[in-house]
Design a protein around this motif. Structure first.
Motif, PDB file in Angstrom:
ATOM      1  N   ILE A   1     -10.303  -6.241   0.777  1.00 41.86           N
ATOM      2  CA  ILE A   1      -9.146  -5.353   0.870  1.00 41.86           C
ATOM      3  C   ILE A   1      -9.276  -4.447   2.095  1.00 41.86           C
ATOM      4  O   ILE A   1      -8.284  -4.162   2.779  1.00 41.86           O
ATOM      5  CB  ILE A   1      -8.992  -4.504  -0.406  1.00 41.86           C
ATOM      6  N   LEU A   2     -10.494  -4.002   2.396  1.00 38.88           N
ATOM      7  CA  LEU A   2     -10.711  -3.194   3.599  1.00 38.88           C
ATOM      8  C   LEU A   2     -10.300  -3.973   4.840  1.00 38.88           C
ATOM      9  O   LEU A   2      -9.617  -3.445   5.724  1.00 38.88           O
ATOM     10  CB  LEU A   2     -12.176  -2.767   3.701  1.00 38.88           C
ATOM     11  N   ALA A   3     -10.713  -5.230   4.902  1.00 36.33           N
ATOM     12  CA  ALA A   3     -10.355  -6.069   6.048  1.00 36.33           C
ATOM     13  C   ALA A   3      -8.837  -6.229   6.154  1.00 36.33           C
ATOM     14  O   ALA A   3      -8.263  -6.176   7.252  1.00 36.33           O
ATOM     15  CB  ALA A   3     -11.030  -7.435   5.925  1.00 36.33           C
ATOM     16  N   ARG A   4      -8.174  -6.407   5.006  1.00 31.91           N
ATOM     17  CA  ARG A   4      -6.718  -6.548   5.014  1.00 31.91           C
ATOM     18  C   ARG A   4      -6.036  -5.238   5.403  1.00 31.91           C
ATOM     19  O   ARG A   4      -4.995  -5.232   6.072  1.00 31.91           O
ATOM     20  CB  ARG A   4      -6.225  -7.008   3.635  1.00 31.91           C
ATOM     21  N   THR A   5      -6.642  -4.126   5.014  1.00 35.23           N
ATOM     22  CA  THR A   5      -6.098  -2.819   5.391  1.00 35.23           C
ATOM     23  C   THR A   5      -6.177  -2.620   6.898  1.00 35.23           C
ATOM     24  O   THR A   5      -5.228  -2.133   7.528  1.00 35.23           O
ATOM     25  CB  THR A   5      -6.863  -1.694   4.667  1.00 35.23           C
ATOM     26  N   ILE A   6      -7.302  -3.003   7.482  1.00 36.65           N
ATOM     27  CA  ILE A   6      -7.462  -2.868   8.929  1.00 36.65           C
ATOM     28  C   ILE A   6      -6.484  -3.787   9.663  1.00 36.65           C
ATOM     29  O   ILE A   6      -5.901  -3.416  10.688  1.00 36.65           O
ATOM     30  CB  ILE A   6      -8.919  -3.163   9.341  1.00 36.65           C
ATOM     31  N   THR A   7      -6.286  -4.986   9.127  1.00 41.00           N
ATOM     32  CA  THR A   7      -5.309  -5.903   9.721  1.00 41.00           C
ATOM     33  C   THR A   7      -3.914  -5.277   9.691  1.00 41.00           C
ATOM     34  O   THR A   7      -3.149  -5.381  10.656  1.00 41.00           O
ATOM     35  CB  THR A   7      -5.300  -7.241   8.968  1.00 41.00           C
ATOM     36  N   LEU A   8      -3.583  -4.614   8.591  1.00 44.18           N
ATOM     37  CA  LEU A   8      -2.302  -3.918   8.484  1.00 44.18           C
ATOM     38  C   LEU A   8      -2.209  -2.803   9.524  1.00 44.18           C
ATOM     39  O   LEU A   8      -1.178  -2.649  10.200  1.00 44.18           O
ATOM     40  CB  LEU A   8      -2.147  -3.332   7.074  1.00 44.18           C
ATOM     41  N   ILE A   9      -3.274  -2.036   9.665  1.00 39.79           N
ATOM     42  CA  ILE A   9      -3.299  -0.930  10.620  1.00 39.79           C
ATOM     43  C   ILE A   9      -3.124  -1.438  12.046  1.00 39.79           C
ATOM     44  O   ILE A   9      -2.417  -0.838  12.866  1.00 39.79           O
ATOM     45  CB  ILE A   9      -4.623  -0.144  10.489  1.00 39.79           C
ATOM     46  N   GLU A  10      -3.764  -2.566  12.338  1.00 37.88           N
ATOM     47  CA  GLU A  10      -3.726  -3.103  13.700  1.00 37.88           C
ATOM     48  C   GLU A  10      -2.444  -3.860  14.017  1.00 37.88           C
ATOM     49  O   GLU A  10      -2.174  -4.166  15.180  1.00 37.88           O
ATOM     50  CB  GLU A  10      -4.925  -4.038  13.923  1.00 37.88           C
ATOM     51  N   SER A  11      -1.653  -4.154  13.003  1.00 40.34           N
ATOM     52  CA  SER A  11      -0.434  -4.934  13.216  1.00 40.34           C
ATOM     53  C   SER A  11       0.525  -4.229  14.168  1.00 40.34           C
ATOM     54  O   SER A  11       0.708  -3.014  14.108  1.00 40.34           O
ATOM     55  CB  SER A  11       0.269  -5.185  11.885  1.00 40.34           C
ATOM     56  N   GLU A  12       1.123  -5.004  15.046  1.00 38.72           N
ATOM     57  CA  GLU A  12       2.101  -4.475  15.987  1.00 38.72           C
ATOM     58  C   GLU A  12       3.526  -4.582  15.446  1.00 38.72           C
ATOM     59  O   GLU A  12       4.478  -4.175  16.119  1.00 38.72           O
ATOM     60  CB  GLU A  12       2.005  -5.235  17.320  1.00 38.72           C
ATOM     61  N   LYS A  13       3.690  -5.107  14.251  1.00 37.11           N
ATOM     62  CA  LYS A  13       5.026  -5.274  13.692  1.00 37.11           C
ATOM     63  C   LYS A  13       5.545  -3.935  13.171  1.00 37.11           C
ATOM     64  O   LYS A  13       4.866  -3.262  12.386  1.00 37.11           O
ATOM     65  CB  LYS A  13       5.002  -6.292  12.553  1.00 37.11           C
ATOM     66  N   PRO A  14       6.733  -3.532  13.599  1.00 36.44           N
ATOM     67  CA  PRO A  14       7.290  -2.234  13.174  1.00 36.44           C
ATOM     68  C   PRO A  14       7.380  -2.091  11.660  1.00 36.44           C
ATOM     69  O   PRO A  14       7.173  -0.999  11.125  1.00 36.44           O
ATOM     70  CB  PRO A  14       8.683  -2.232  13.820  1.00 36.44           C
ATOM     71  N   GLU A  15       7.667  -3.200  10.965  1.00 35.92           N
ATOM     72  CA  GLU A  15       7.817  -3.117   9.516  1.00 35.92           C
ATOM     73  C   GLU A  15       6.497  -2.832   8.798  1.00 35.92           C
ATOM     74  O   GLU A  15       6.474  -2.448   7.631  1.00 35.92           O
ATOM     75  CB  GLU A  15       8.439  -4.413   8.961  1.00 35.92           C
ATOM     76  N   HIS A  16       5.359  -3.039   9.503  1.00 35.07           N
ATOM     77  CA  HIS A  16       4.053  -2.763   8.906  1.00 35.07           C
ATOM     78  C   HIS A  16       3.602  -1.320   9.141  1.00 35.07           C
ATOM     79  O   HIS A  16       2.738  -0.812   8.422  1.00 35.07           O
ATOM     80  CB  HIS A  16       2.994  -3.709   9.472  1.00 35.07           C
ATOM     81  N   ALA A  17       4.167  -0.676  10.167  1.00 37.76           N
ATOM     82  CA  ALA A  17       3.695   0.647  10.585  1.00 37.76           C
ATOM     83  C   ALA A  17       3.882   1.692   9.488  1.00 37.76           C
ATOM     84  O   ALA A  17       2.981   2.497   9.214  1.00 37.76           O
ATOM     85  CB  ALA A  17       4.412   1.079  11.861  1.00 37.76           C
ATOM     86  N   GLU A  18       5.038   1.695   8.832  1.00 37.53           N
ATOM     87  CA  GLU A  18       5.311   2.695   7.798  1.00 37.53           C
ATOM     88  C   GLU A  18       4.366   2.534   6.617  1.00 37.53           C
ATOM     89  O   GLU A  18       3.836   3.516   6.091  1.00 37.53           O
ATOM     90  CB  GLU A  18       6.767   2.575   7.334  1.00 37.53           C
ATOM     91  N   LEU A  19       4.108   1.296   6.215  1.00 37.04           N
ATOM     92  CA  LEU A  19       3.194   1.045   5.106  1.00 37.04           C
ATOM     93  C   LEU A  19       1.772   1.468   5.482  1.00 37.04           C
ATOM     94  O   LEU A  19       1.060   2.079   4.677  1.00 37.04           O
ATOM     95  CB  LEU A  19       3.219  -0.437   4.725  1.00 37.04           C
TER      96      LEU A  19
END
Length: 332
Positions: A20-38
């Protein structure tokens, strides 16, 4: 990438679930605008769990053996009961866009250590080889109870200064026997380093390392009189000098905590981080607006051709940006 809800990310990180930590970091690093708010919602929830680690930046000259050093130091720390996270900033291939280096081969012992977590992050062309989201990744690792976070940089350009501004202790690895040591020193490194370590101080190179240590100490005494950082020797290969090196790093933290400097530095970094994000957001907004992008491209050509003054062009861009921002915020 299949997304979870914010609470699932938060709970997984707090429960020290590495997946889950790895998936959280992937979310943080995502450049997709829809991921930024989450991602921001997750980080806000995790914020009370952050700040408990010792953040250590590690850079070094080419050939200094950073990976071997981190593998040895990290393994030593986990054997002493520490939970160690390593954030390695890999150079990105200009052809494939992927990370060139493989951390499982670069840090074989640490990568299989249950008390360690290694996260490679391609630079994607960011300044100095430091990912834009490294700071937020540090927070995620702290929320997962890692008490030591090592940030490895490419060691080129301005990465030393950038990393030094986001960590508590900045270590620079050097080597001996590679020409004139003093000429190899970059002034920027000397100004931000909290410690210089001459690695590969073993075998036939031991005498050269000791000589280089004296040279660096002399140079630092002239450049930073009264505040020169310690210069030590070590061998990541033979695992010597690492305990003494870490003891000095821990002693410095205790001193800074004692007089309040440690917390003030953290606070200043947080404010600087905020403004970095503001400036980054403004640059993205400028580049992302079609009308403004056309204006910027036009003005860049004019400035390059010498038909427009840079100051006048900058004023025009900022004025147009302010006008459009005001219009967007104005209620109907």
């Amino acid at each position: 990438m299949k997304l979870l809800d914010a609470q699932s990310y938060v709970a997984g990180v707090r429960e020290e679930d590495r997946a889950i930590l790895a998936r959280t970091i992937t979310l943080i690093e995502s450049e997709k605008p829809e991921h930024a708010e989450l991602a921001q919602e997750v980080l806000e929830a995790l914020l009370p769990d952050t700040g408990g680690s010792y953040r250590v930046g590690i850079s070094g000259v080419p050939g200094a053996g950073k990976s071997t050093f981190i593998d040895a130091l990290g393994t030593m720390l986990t054997s002493e009961g520490h939970q160690v996270a390593v954030l390695t900033v890999d150079p990105t291939s200009s052809v494939s866009g992927g990370s060139i280096l493989g951390d499982k081969t670069r840090m074989p012992t640490l990568s299989s250590d249950p008390n360690a977590f290694i996260r490679p992050s391609p630079t994607s062309g960011t300044l100095g080889g430091v990912t834009r989201k490294t700071r937020e990744t540090i927070l995620a690792c702290e929320a997962a109870r890692f008490d030591v976070v090592l940030v490895e940089t490419v060691g080129v350009g301005q990465s030393e200064t950038i990393v030094a501004e986001m960590v508590d202790f900045f270590l620079v690895l050097m080597i001996a026997g590679a020409g004139d040591e003093l000429q190899g020193i970059k002034r920027g490194i000397l100004e931000v380093a909290d410690m210089l370590a001459i690695n590969k101080a073993d075998g036939d190179n031991l005498a050269r390392a000791t000589s280089a240590q004296a040279s660096y100490q002399s140079a630092l005494g002239l450049m930073r009189p009264g505040s020169e950082p310690p210069v030590v020797t070590c061998s990541a290969l033979e695992k010597t000098g690492l305990e003494e090196l870490w003891a000095l790093a821990v002693d410095q933290r205790k001193r800074l905590e004692g007089d309040g400097t440690f917390q003030r530095k953290r606070q200043e970094q947080q404010v600087r981080w905020m403004w970095d994000m503001v400036e980054d957001g403004l640059r993205r907004a400028l580049r992302g607006d079609r009308e403004l992008r056309a204006l910027v491209e036009q003005l860049e050509k004019a400035v390059g051709a010498g038909t427009a003054a840079p100051s006048a062009a900058a004023t025009q861009v900022l004025r147009r940006f302010a006008e459009r921002a005001h219009k967007a915020l104005k209620p109907d």
